[in-house]
Design an enzyme around this catalytic site. Structure first.
Site: not given
Ligand code: NDP
Length: 281
Positions: A69, A90, A105, A128-132, A246
Site C-alpha cells: 500500500k 489501495n 479503505d 486503533g492507529a494502524g493502516g485501517a 465492517g
C-alpha cells in the site's frame, strides 16, 4: 461481439485469503460489465514489474493490499487527496495513460457510516492507529469531523497519526494511551473499532472498554468484516446504539473501486450476498 474484456485486479501477498475478487466479479456479472478482476500474488520485489505489466496490458486499474500500500506509490503517476495525506494507496485508477492512486479503505468506511450518520461536526472516539485507522481517520477529518480521540495501545503508531491529522486537516486530534476498562467520554457521537480485535476466529473478543459507557443514540462502527456481528456490535446494539458493521466497509470499497474503474454504480446487495455466502454468516 468483442472477445476482449477489460481487466482490473489486485496485487498482494497472501492473495489467496482475499475475497474481493469474488465480490467484484459478482457485481460485474450482475450488471453485465465486460470486465475481469484478476487476483495476483505479487512479492515486494516484483511490484514494479506488476504495475508495468498492468500498464502494458491496458488494465483500467487495480487494487493493492498488504504489503504494497505504501511502496506502490513510487510506481504511480499521481495521488488523490486522501491517499496523499495518508501516504497509502489501495486502489489505482487509469486516467488516460496515467495510474492515479486512491485509497478506498477509508472511503468505504465513510460510505457505510453515512448510511447512518453524517460525521460532520461530530466527536469521534477511534480505537486503533494502524493502516485501517489511518485511512478512516483521514476520511472522517476530510468529511468535517470536529474531533477524533485516537485510543491506542502503543504510542509508536498513535503519535504519528494524531500529528498527521492535526497538521493536514482542520479536525482536532488527541491520543489516549489505552487504559484498562476505557470509558467512552460523554458527548461522543461516534465510536469506531479500527483494531483487529474481534476478527475470526476470535468471535467473542472484547475491546477493553466499559460497555456501560455506551449511550443510546451513539453510533458504533466496527472494521471487522468477518464475522460482521462482532461482540462490539452486539454489545452496542444491546445498549441502544446504532451499529455499523465492517462488511459494509468492505462492500463499499468494491462499489467505489468499480465506480472509479468503469463509471458504473453497482448494486451493493449483490456483493453483500456473495460475501455472506463466502463467510457463511
Ligand atoms: P494494523 O496491523 O495496521 O493495525 C492493527 C491495530 O490494531 C493497531 O492499532 C494495533 O495496536 C491494534 N491492536 C491489535 N491487536 C490489539 C489488541 N489485542 N489490543 C489492542 N489493540 C490491538 O492492521 P490494519 O489497520 O491494516 O487492520 C485492522 C483491522 O481492520 C483488520 O482486522 C482488518 O481485518 C480490518 N480491515 C477491514 C476492512 C474492511 O473493509 N472491513 C479493510 C481494512 C482492514 P498497536 O499499534 O498498539 O499494535
Amino acid at each position: 461481439m468483442s472477445f476482449l474484456s477489460q481487466l482490473v485486479g489486485s496485487f498482494s501477498q497472501g492473495a489467496a485469503d482475499n475475497p474481493t475478487v469474488a465480490m467484484v466479479e459478482a457485481a460485474f456479472r450482475h450488471h453485465g460489465i465486460d470486465c475481469r478482476y484478476i487476483n495476483c500474488e505479487v512479492p515486494p520485489d516484483r511490484l514494479g514489474d506488476a504495475v508495468r505489466g498492468a500498464r502494458a496490458m491496458g488494465w483500467i486499474g487495480f487494487n493493492c493490499s498488504i504489503p504494497h500500500k505504501v511502496t506502490v506509490i513510487e510506481h504511480l503517476d499521481g495521488l488523490g487527496e486522501s491517499a496523499r495525506i495518508m501516504g497509502a494507496v489501495n486502489c489505482a485508477v487509469r486516467r488516460g495513460d496515467s495510474f492515479i492512486g486512491e485509497n478506498t479503505d477509508g472511503k468505504g468506511f465513510l460510505k457505510s457510516l453515512s448510511e447512518v450518520t453524517d460525521p460532520r461536526d461530530k466527536n469521534i472516539v477511534m480505537f486503533g492507529a494502524g493502516g485501517a485507522a489511518r485511512a478512516i481517520a483521514v476520511e472522517l477529518a476530510l468529511a468535517g469531523a470536529a474531533g477524533i480521540t485516537v485510543v491506542n495501545r502503543g504510542r509508536e503508531r498513535g503519535e504519528p497519526l494524531v500529528a498527521l491529522l492535526n497538521r493536514e486537516t482542520k479536525t482536532r486530534a488527541a491520543l489516549v494511551a489505552w487504559p484498562p476498562n476505557f470509558r467512552i467520554p460523554t458527548g461522543t457521537d461516534i465510536v469506531v473499532n479500527a483494531t483487529s480485535i474481534g476478527l475470526y476466529p476470535d468471535l467473542d473478543a472484547r475491546l477493553n472498554l466499559d460497555v456501560e459507557s455506551f449511550a443510546p443514540g451513539m453510533v458504533v462502527a466496527d472494521v471487522i468484516a468477518n464475522p460482521p456481528r462482532t461482540r462490539l456490535i452486539r454489545d452496542a446494539e444491546a445498549r441502544g446504539c446504532k451499529a455499523v458493521d465492517g462488511l459494509g466497509m468492505l462492500i463499499n470499497q468494491g462499489v467505489i473501486g468499480i465506480k472509479y474503474w468503469t463509471g458504473v454504480d453497482v448494486d451493493p446487495s449483490v456483493m453483500r450476498a456473495k460475501l455472506v455466502e463466502i463467510f457463511g454468516v
